[in-house]
Design an enzyme around this catalytic site. Sequence first.
Site, PDB file in Angstrom:
ATOM      1  N   ASN A   9       0.864  -1.176   0.000  1.00 52.58           N
ATOM      2  CA  ASN A   9       0.000   0.000   0.000  1.00 52.58           C
ATOM      3  C   ASN A   9       0.908   1.236   0.000  1.00 52.58           C
ATOM      4  O   ASN A   9       1.471   1.593   1.021  1.00 52.58           O
ATOM      5  CB  ASN A   9      -0.892  -0.019   1.250  1.00 52.58           C
ATOM      6  CG  ASN A   9      -1.725   1.247   1.385  1.00 52.58           C
ATOM      7  OD1 ASN A   9      -1.767   2.076   0.472  1.00 52.58           O
ATOM      8  ND2 ASN A   9      -2.394   1.403   2.522  1.00 52.58           N
ATOM      9  N   TRP A  10       1.030   1.825  -1.181  1.00 55.37           N
ATOM     10  CA  TRP A  10       1.971   2.951  -1.324  1.00 55.37           C
ATOM     11  C   TRP A  10       1.456   4.223  -0.649  1.00 55.37           C
ATOM     12  O   TRP A  10       2.172   5.194  -0.511  1.00 55.37           O
ATOM     13  CB  TRP A  10       2.218   3.255  -2.803  1.00 55.37           C
ATOM     14  CG  TRP A  10       2.885   2.164  -3.582  1.00 55.37           C
ATOM     15  CD1 TRP A  10       3.124   0.856  -3.200  1.00 55.37           C
ATOM     16  CD2 TRP A  10       3.410   2.283  -4.916  1.00 55.37           C
ATOM     17  NE1 TRP A  10       3.758   0.181  -4.207  1.00 55.37           N
ATOM     18  CE2 TRP A  10       3.945   1.016  -5.273  1.00 55.37           C
ATOM     19  CE3 TRP A  10       3.467   3.324  -5.845  1.00 55.37           C
ATOM     20  CZ2 TRP A  10       4.534   0.782  -6.518  1.00 55.37           C
ATOM     21  CZ3 TRP A  10       4.059   3.097  -7.090  1.00 55.37           C
ATOM     22  CH2 TRP A  10       4.586   1.833  -7.408  1.00 55.37           C
ATOM     23  N   LYS A  11       0.175   4.253  -0.298  1.00 57.08           N
ATOM     24  CA  LYS A  11      -0.452   5.461   0.267  1.00 57.08           C
ATOM     25  C   LYS A  11      -0.195   6.651  -0.675  1.00 57.08           C
ATOM     26  O   LYS A  11      -0.138   6.446  -1.886  1.00 57.08           O
ATOM     27  CB  LYS A  11       0.030   5.685   1.697  1.00 57.08           C
ATOM     28  CG  LYS A  11      -0.142   4.415   2.549  1.00 57.08           C
ATOM     29  CD  LYS A  11       0.066   4.601   4.009  1.00 57.08           C
ATOM     30  CE  LYS A  11      -0.138   3.254   4.708  1.00 57.08           C
ATOM     31  NZ  LYS A  11      -0.010   3.329   6.152  1.00 57.08           N
ATOM     32  N   HIS A  95      -9.395   1.274   5.123  1.00 51.51           N
ATOM     33  CA  HIS A  95      -8.118   1.504   5.802  1.00 51.51           C
ATOM     34  C   HIS A  95      -8.342   2.503   6.938  1.00 51.51           C
ATOM     35  O   HIS A  95      -9.143   3.435   6.802  1.00 51.51           O
ATOM     36  CB  HIS A  95      -7.080   2.038   4.814  1.00 51.51           C
ATOM     37  CG  HIS A  95      -5.698   1.995   5.368  1.00 51.51           C
ATOM     38  ND1 HIS A  95      -5.243   2.938   6.258  1.00 51.51           N
ATOM     39  CD2 HIS A  95      -4.698   1.101   5.203  1.00 51.51           C
ATOM     40  CE1 HIS A  95      -4.005   2.627   6.611  1.00 51.51           C
ATOM     41  NE2 HIS A  95      -3.647   1.520   5.975  1.00 51.51           N
ATOM     42  N   GLU A  97      -6.710   4.921   7.903  1.00 45.60           N
ATOM     43  CA  GLU A  97      -6.476   6.321   7.537  1.00 45.60           C
ATOM     44  C   GLU A  97      -7.697   6.920   6.837  1.00 45.60           C
ATOM     45  O   GLU A  97      -7.996   8.099   7.004  1.00 45.60           O
ATOM     46  CB  GLU A  97      -5.222   6.424   6.651  1.00 45.60           C
ATOM     47  CG  GLU A  97      -3.967   6.174   7.467  1.00 45.60           C
ATOM     48  CD  GLU A  97      -2.817   5.534   6.707  1.00 45.60           C
ATOM     49  OE1 GLU A  97      -2.830   5.538   5.463  1.00 45.60           O
ATOM     50  OE2 GLU A  97      -1.899   5.016   7.376  1.00 45.60           O
ATOM     51  N   GLU A 167      -5.137  -4.782  10.606  1.00 46.17           N
ATOM     52  CA  GLU A 167      -4.106  -3.764  10.791  1.00 46.17           C
ATOM     53  C   GLU A 167      -4.344  -3.026  12.108  1.00 46.17           C
ATOM     54  O   GLU A 167      -5.124  -2.057  12.143  1.00 46.17           O
ATOM     55  CB  GLU A 167      -4.149  -2.747   9.644  1.00 46.17           C
ATOM     56  CG  GLU A 167      -3.898  -3.341   8.279  1.00 46.17           C
ATOM     57  CD  GLU A 167      -3.338  -2.309   7.305  1.00 46.17           C
ATOM     58  OE1 GLU A 167      -2.332  -2.615   6.669  1.00 46.17           O
ATOM     59  OE2 GLU A 167      -3.882  -1.193   7.214  1.00 46.17           O
ATOM     60  N   GLY A 173       2.831   2.388  10.785  1.00 42.68           N
ATOM     61  CA  GLY A 173       3.799   3.478  10.624  1.00 42.68           C
ATOM     62  C   GLY A 173       4.525   3.850  11.909  1.00 42.68           C
ATOM     63  O   GLY A 173       5.180   4.884  11.978  1.00 42.68           O
ATOM     64  N   SER A 213       3.760  -2.014  10.352  1.00 43.86           N
ATOM     65  CA  SER A 213       5.210  -2.087  10.574  1.00 43.86           C
ATOM     66  C   SER A 213       5.806  -3.448  10.226  1.00 43.86           C
ATOM     67  O   SER A 213       6.716  -3.929  10.894  1.00 43.86           O
ATOM     68  CB  SER A 213       5.555  -1.697  12.020  1.00 43.86           C
ATOM     69  OG  SER A 213       5.200  -0.342  12.252  1.00 43.86           O
ATOM     70  N   GLY A 234       3.013  -1.081   4.244  1.00 46.45           N
ATOM     71  CA  GLY A 234       3.037   0.359   3.967  1.00 46.45           C
ATOM     72  C   GLY A 234       4.449   0.819   3.652  1.00 46.45           C
ATOM     73  O   GLY A 234       4.955   0.617   2.548  1.00 46.45           O
ATOM     74  N   GLY A 235       5.113   1.405   4.644  1.00 45.84           N
ATOM     75  CA  GLY A 235       6.437   2.016   4.450  1.00 45.84           C
ATOM     76  C   GLY A 235       7.427   1.146   3.690  1.00 45.84           C
ATOM     77  O   GLY A 235       8.091   1.629   2.757  1.00 45.84           O
TER      78      GLY A 235
HETATM   79  P1  13P Z   1       3.221   0.455   7.676  1.00 43.29           P
HETATM   80  O1  13P Z   1       3.730  -0.835   7.077  1.00 43.29           O
HETATM   81  O2  13P Z   1       3.958   1.659   7.191  1.00 43.29           O
HETATM   82  O3  13P Z   1       3.136   0.373   9.170  1.00 43.29           O
HETATM   83  O4  13P Z   1       1.716   0.638   7.134  1.00 43.29           O
HETATM   84  C1  13P Z   1       0.835  -0.418   7.195  1.00 43.29           C
HETATM   85  C2  13P Z   1      -0.374  -0.064   6.435  1.00 43.29           C
HETATM   86  O5  13P Z   1      -1.108   0.838   6.812  1.00 43.29           O
HETATM   87  C3  13P Z   1      -0.661  -0.824   5.210  1.00 43.29           C
HETATM   88  O6  13P Z   1      -1.940  -0.567   4.743  1.00 43.29           O
END
Ligand code: 13P
Length: 250
Positions: A9-11, A95, A97, A167, A173, A213, A234-235
């Site tokens: 997930n590149w956000k 998600h 967010e 999640e 993050g 993470s 994510g990251g």
């Molecule tokens: P991180 O891997 O950066 O913690 O993010 C997870 C995430 O929100 C994937 O959708």
Amino acid sequence: MRKKIVAGNWKMNKTFQDAEELLAFIAESIEKKPSCEVVACPPSIYLELATDFALDSNLFVGAQNVSQFESGAYTGEISAAMLDSVDVDYCIVGHSERRKYFHESDEVLAQKVDKLLDHNIIPIFCCGEQLEDREKESYFDVVKMQLKNGVFHLNKNEFGNLVIAYEPIWAIGTGRTATPAQAQEMHNFIRNLITKEYGKETAGNTTILYGGSCNPGNARELFSQNDVDGGLIGGASLKGEEFIKIVNSF
Ligand code: 13P
């Protein structure tokens, strides 16, 4: 069908040039079919670029969001039919967010899931508790409600096309990953909920991903848990080499 999946997930990251470079790197790195399905979820402006890469590679493509409406006067929105028309395979829904910053309610998320299924796109439905829910030990109730309101209205056939991602918000993050035991405990709880709702066969066939993470250092142990079928990253999905190390953790 229960599958092993690693989805990035590149956000809201990457320019067009950076996106092209990362997609090329991933597509090339999975030339020899990997032991899991690999999904890139770039920002929507790069989806067609990604599905072009997917045409000639083992890559699958996911969107990060979809409108709950079919079409019409909804400025700025992207419909499930549009995603389908550029050959998107998956779409993240719910998600944390989007729930937090865009105030997406369970009701709207349920509508988004329906729209995606109408257009043959696999929803990756996210659930997960906040830190205070964990501290108050209400984390099972929170996740149960999210699933009840977001996806348990589906019939058995429809539910069979869904991927779930657990999640925990406190792990997103933050560098604070759920322990493999914490992930397994929740994934097992989710699978049991699905058993109650749809029966053992459907529960056994449901793919449940962990997100929060996840990195090359912890992926192998997380993915080796009985009810963890892969990750939503994510990251670490923004760096090609890290992402591929996670892909190769099965
Ligand atoms: P991180 O891997 O950066 O913690 O993010 C997870 C995430 O929100 C994937 O959708």
